[in-house]
Design an enzyme around this catalytic site. Sequence first.
Site, short mmCIF file in Angstrom:
data_model
loop_
_atom_site.label_atom_id
_atom_site.label_comp_id
_atom_site.label_asym_id
_atom_site.label_seq_id
_atom_site.Cartn_x
_atom_site.Cartn_y
_atom_site.Cartn_z
N GLU A 116 58.82 87.20 111.19
CA GLU A 116 60.00 87.18 109.89
C GLU A 116 61.52 86.95 110.51
O GLU A 116 62.28 87.84 110.27
CB GLU A 116 60.16 88.30 109.01
N GLU A 151 50.82 87.36 106.09
CA GLU A 151 51.04 88.60 105.17
C GLU A 151 51.13 88.20 103.92
O GLU A 151 51.86 87.19 103.60
CB GLU A 151 52.50 89.42 105.66
#
Length: 500
Positions: free
Chosen positions: A160, A277
């Site tokens: 991220e 995820e």
Amino acid sequence: MIKVIVPDFSDKKFSDRWRYCVGTGRLGLALQKEYIDTLKYVKENIDFKYIRGHGLLCDDVGIYREDVVGDEIKPFYNFTYIDRIFDSFLEIGIRPFVEIGFMPKRLASGTQAVFYWEGNVTPPKDYKKWENLIKAVVSHFISRYGIDEVAKWPFEIWNEPNLKEFWKDADEKEYFKLYKITAKAIKEVNENIKVGGPAICGGADYWIEDFLNFCYEENVPVDFVSRHAYTSKQGEYTPHLIYQEIMPSEYMLNEFKTVRDIIKNSHFPNLPFHITEYNTSYSPQNPVHDTPFNAAYIARILSEGGDYVDSFSYWTFSDVFEERDVPRSQFHGGFGLVALNMVPKPTFYTFKFFNAMGEEMLYRDEHMIVTRRDDGSVALIAWNEVMDKTENPDKEYEVQIPVGFKDVFIKRQLIDEEHGNPWGTWIHMGRPRYPSKKEINTLREIAKPEIMTSHAVTNDGYLNLKFKLAKNAVVLYELTERIDESSTYIGLDDSKINGY
């Protein structure tokens, strides 16, 4: 009453991409007994193929160290713990989906960190030392496990980076520099190893376009694209919990589709696309993860997600997890399929139910999927996620199912608010933070689905199945051939048993 007629033939296949990978807390947690015991349990029941987690290069795993030799600082690569961790994974039968991160503190350019365990999120202060570290790590994996094995492990670079919390200033240009140096270092060790990224979260899909353009223009290796997906809005925070509105499941599926289209329209239209995820909430303190609602909600994602992505990795398999701190109670909103003390949550059984599905997909809609297995038996899953506080949430079904044998054994497994809901029982107990052994045993007993069996005879090759789904129910029906051997019992007469 919802009526469904399932066709007898379909050329559609049901993908098992939903079990390609599962997420985990930071890799250092794999040194704990409960972690390994839980992973074995999950593998046995659901059979995930890969496992992905943060922290490969963090100080608790201990790979990067430095020795002072005279006036010189020399890197030392210590593989004691990572060997133990990856050995354990492979012994269980699950492979690493390797996430490269975070930054070793001795190599970091700054002190900014994320999580209770302080994963450093700054670029390296010396990219040459970083490059050498990456080469040493990959070379060690090949030396220990062999290139035939390591070539099966995807290597995802960072986590991220579009968020300031995970990459200093969310600096896209600096991330691309890190990616380029890291990917090329890996390929220099062995070109057969797969590398990819950018592992962004939602709300920044322009990063994927920029990333693929960068890789094309700079001739940087890229073997897959990765992204994360959550469907929760901004939340109401308390000291121990967070409450968030969850958007409908089609929101997540649309995100899958959107990124797939971005890839198709890029210079790399055929790249694999991995969701590394996903879950309802992105917080490990949201009680939604503990509920039957979560189980029913996730069912549609498992049913349809494989249409758009090459894998999607549920975040995470266990509540042995410490992003916000050591968990403060038995149930605390953790991501895991399995709660602390190895108590399966309702969502665990959604996954286990899907593990019973066949490859031939006979029927699918937004709340049901019917498949046929290789032996001719049929498996049906239906779900009833309730997004609001409606007074009449129940749904009734009548389903005509083609079955290739006359006499049918019917097995039904059910989870809902009243069955297979240890979170609800824990509330009845008074929400004990640290339950006694007796209470833990009760929670484990309650966690099991309700199981009922019966048998029936088909009519013109079809079985008429009627059932009702209460709020947040997930049901699995398995229809197998019944072989009646009653005639082989001499003198059999159940009516002679008292009460029968």
